[in-house]
Design an enzyme around this catalytic site. Structure first.
Site, PDB file in Angstrom:
ATOM      1  N   ASP A  33       0.847  -1.189   0.000  1.00 51.30           N
ATOM      2  CA  ASP A  33       0.000   0.000   0.000  1.00 51.30           C
ATOM      3  C   ASP A  33       0.891   1.251   0.000  1.00 51.30           C
ATOM      4  O   ASP A  33       1.919   1.293   0.685  1.00 51.30           O
ATOM      5  CB  ASP A  33      -0.918  -0.002   1.240  1.00 51.30           C
ATOM      6  CG  ASP A  33      -2.057   0.998   1.109  1.00 51.30           C
ATOM      7  OD1 ASP A  33      -3.203   0.561   0.927  1.00 51.30           O
ATOM      8  OD2 ASP A  33      -1.788   2.220   1.173  1.00 51.30           O
ATOM      9  N   ILE A  34       0.476   2.264  -0.739  1.00 46.30           N
ATOM     10  CA  ILE A  34       1.272   3.484  -0.867  1.00 46.30           C
ATOM     11  C   ILE A  34       1.287   4.289   0.438  1.00 46.30           C
ATOM     12  O   ILE A  34       2.186   5.097   0.669  1.00 46.30           O
ATOM     13  CB  ILE A  34       0.732   4.339  -2.046  1.00 46.30           C
ATOM     14  CG1 ILE A  34       1.803   5.258  -2.606  1.00 46.30           C
ATOM     15  CG2 ILE A  34      -0.522   5.111  -1.660  1.00 46.30           C
ATOM     16  CD1 ILE A  34       1.451   5.874  -3.940  1.00 46.30           C
ATOM     17  N   ASN A  91     -13.099  -3.240   1.906  1.00 44.22           N
ATOM     18  CA  ASN A  91     -14.152  -2.238   1.962  1.00 44.22           C
ATOM     19  C   ASN A  91     -15.054  -2.366   0.748  1.00 44.22           C
ATOM     20  O   ASN A  91     -14.584  -2.601  -0.372  1.00 44.22           O
ATOM     21  CB  ASN A  91     -13.536  -0.831   1.993  1.00 44.22           C
ATOM     22  CG  ASN A  91     -12.841  -0.544   3.312  1.00 44.22           C
ATOM     23  OD1 ASN A  91     -13.368  -0.843   4.373  1.00 44.22           O
ATOM     24  ND2 ASN A  91     -11.643   0.022   3.234  1.00 44.22           N
ATOM     25  N   GLN A  98     -14.836   2.916   0.874  1.00 42.42           N
ATOM     26  CA  GLN A  98     -13.996   2.345  -0.187  1.00 42.42           C
ATOM     27  C   GLN A  98     -13.545   3.476  -1.115  1.00 42.42           C
ATOM     28  O   GLN A  98     -14.360   4.253  -1.608  1.00 42.42           O
ATOM     29  CB  GLN A  98     -14.777   1.302  -1.000  1.00 42.42           C
ATOM     30  CG  GLN A  98     -13.946   0.680  -2.115  1.00 42.42           C
ATOM     31  CD  GLN A  98     -14.712  -0.352  -2.947  1.00 42.42           C
ATOM     32  OE1 GLN A  98     -15.893  -0.593  -2.699  1.00 42.42           O
ATOM     33  NE2 GLN A  98     -14.053  -0.939  -3.915  1.00 42.42           N
ATOM     34  N   HIS A 104     -10.207  -5.219  -3.643  1.00 42.60           N
ATOM     35  CA  HIS A 104      -8.892  -5.479  -3.054  1.00 42.60           C
ATOM     36  C   HIS A 104      -9.056  -5.898  -1.615  1.00 42.60           C
ATOM     37  O   HIS A 104      -9.983  -5.454  -0.931  1.00 42.60           O
ATOM     38  CB  HIS A 104      -7.979  -4.243  -3.140  1.00 42.60           C
ATOM     39  CG  HIS A 104      -8.595  -2.986  -2.647  1.00 42.60           C
ATOM     40  ND1 HIS A 104      -9.500  -2.255  -3.386  1.00 42.60           N
ATOM     41  CD2 HIS A 104      -8.466  -2.310  -1.471  1.00 42.60           C
ATOM     42  CE1 HIS A 104      -9.876  -1.189  -2.710  1.00 42.60           C
ATOM     43  NE2 HIS A 104      -9.267  -1.204  -1.525  1.00 42.60           N
ATOM     44  N   HIS A 106      -6.975  -5.826   1.955  1.00 45.13           N
ATOM     45  CA  HIS A 106      -5.826  -5.301   2.696  1.00 45.13           C
ATOM     46  C   HIS A 106      -5.324  -6.422   3.609  1.00 45.13           C
ATOM     47  O   HIS A 106      -6.128  -7.080   4.279  1.00 45.13           O
ATOM     48  CB  HIS A 106      -6.233  -4.136   3.603  1.00 45.13           C
ATOM     49  CG  HIS A 106      -6.803  -2.943   2.904  1.00 45.13           C
ATOM     50  ND1 HIS A 106      -6.098  -1.770   2.753  1.00 45.13           N
ATOM     51  CD2 HIS A 106      -8.020  -2.714   2.340  1.00 45.13           C
ATOM     52  CE1 HIS A 106      -6.852  -0.866   2.130  1.00 45.13           C
ATOM     53  NE2 HIS A 106      -8.025  -1.424   1.873  1.00 45.13           N
TER      54      HIS A 106
END
Ligand code: 5GP
Length: 120
Positions: A33-34, A91, A98, A104, A106
Site C-alpha cells: 500500500d502506498i 471495503n 472504499q 482489493h 488489505h
C-alpha cells in the site's frame, strides 16, 4: 456501480502506474500500500474487473475465487505475518469509505492491531 477501467488499480494491473509488487499469479497481483497503516500493509487484487467484494463474490468464477483466496494466504505467509497474526479487510461501498473501485483485500500485520473497528 459499473466498473471504471481507469481506476488506479486497473492502471497498476496494466503496468501504466508502478507498484511495489510482492506477488503475481494467474488470478492475483499483490503490492505494498502506498500509505501503509501498519508495518505490513499489502493489497491483493484480482486480475479480473470487479468493483468490490460484492461484485467479485457474485460474478467471479470458482477458479478466480479459489485462486484469489489462496493468493491472499500465500502473500501473508511470505510476508512473515502468519505466525504473529494479521488482519484482512475489504471495503465495499459508501459506509466503508472504499476509495478505489477495484476489489482489493488489505493485509495488515507486524504489530498489535488493537480493536476491530473504531467506535461510532
Ligand atoms: P480502500 O479505502 O479503497 O479500501 O483502500 C484503498 C487503498 O489503496 C488505500 O489504503 C490507499 O493508500 C491505497 N492506494 C491508493 N492509491 C494507490 C496507489 O497508487 N498505489 C498503491 N500502492 N496504493 C494506493
Amino acid at each position: 456501480m459499473p466498473y471504471d477501467p481507469n481506476n488506479i488499480f486497473a492502471r497498476i494491473l496494466r503496468g501504466e502506474i508502478p507498484c511495489k509488487k510482492v506477488h503475481e499469479d494467474e488470478h492475483a497481483l499483490a503490492f505494498h500500500d502506498i500509505n501503509p497503516q501498519a508495518p505490513t500493509h499489502i493489497l491483493v487484487i484480482p486480475k479480473g474487473a470487479y468493483v468490490s467484494h460484492d461484485d467479485f463474490s457474485a460474478k467471479a468464477s470458482d477458479a478466480e475465487i479459489a485462486g484469489f483466496v489462496r493468493a491472499v494466504g500465500q502473500v501473508a505467509r511470505a510476508a512473515g505475518v502468519a505466525e504473529t497474526g494479521y488482519r484482512i479487510l475489504a471495503n465495499h461501498g459508501r459506509d466503508s469509505h472504499q476509495e478505489v473501485p477495484h476489489f482489493h483485500i488489505h493485509i495488515f500485520g507486524g504489530r498489535d492491531l488493537k480493536g476491530m473497528i473504531p467506535k461510532a
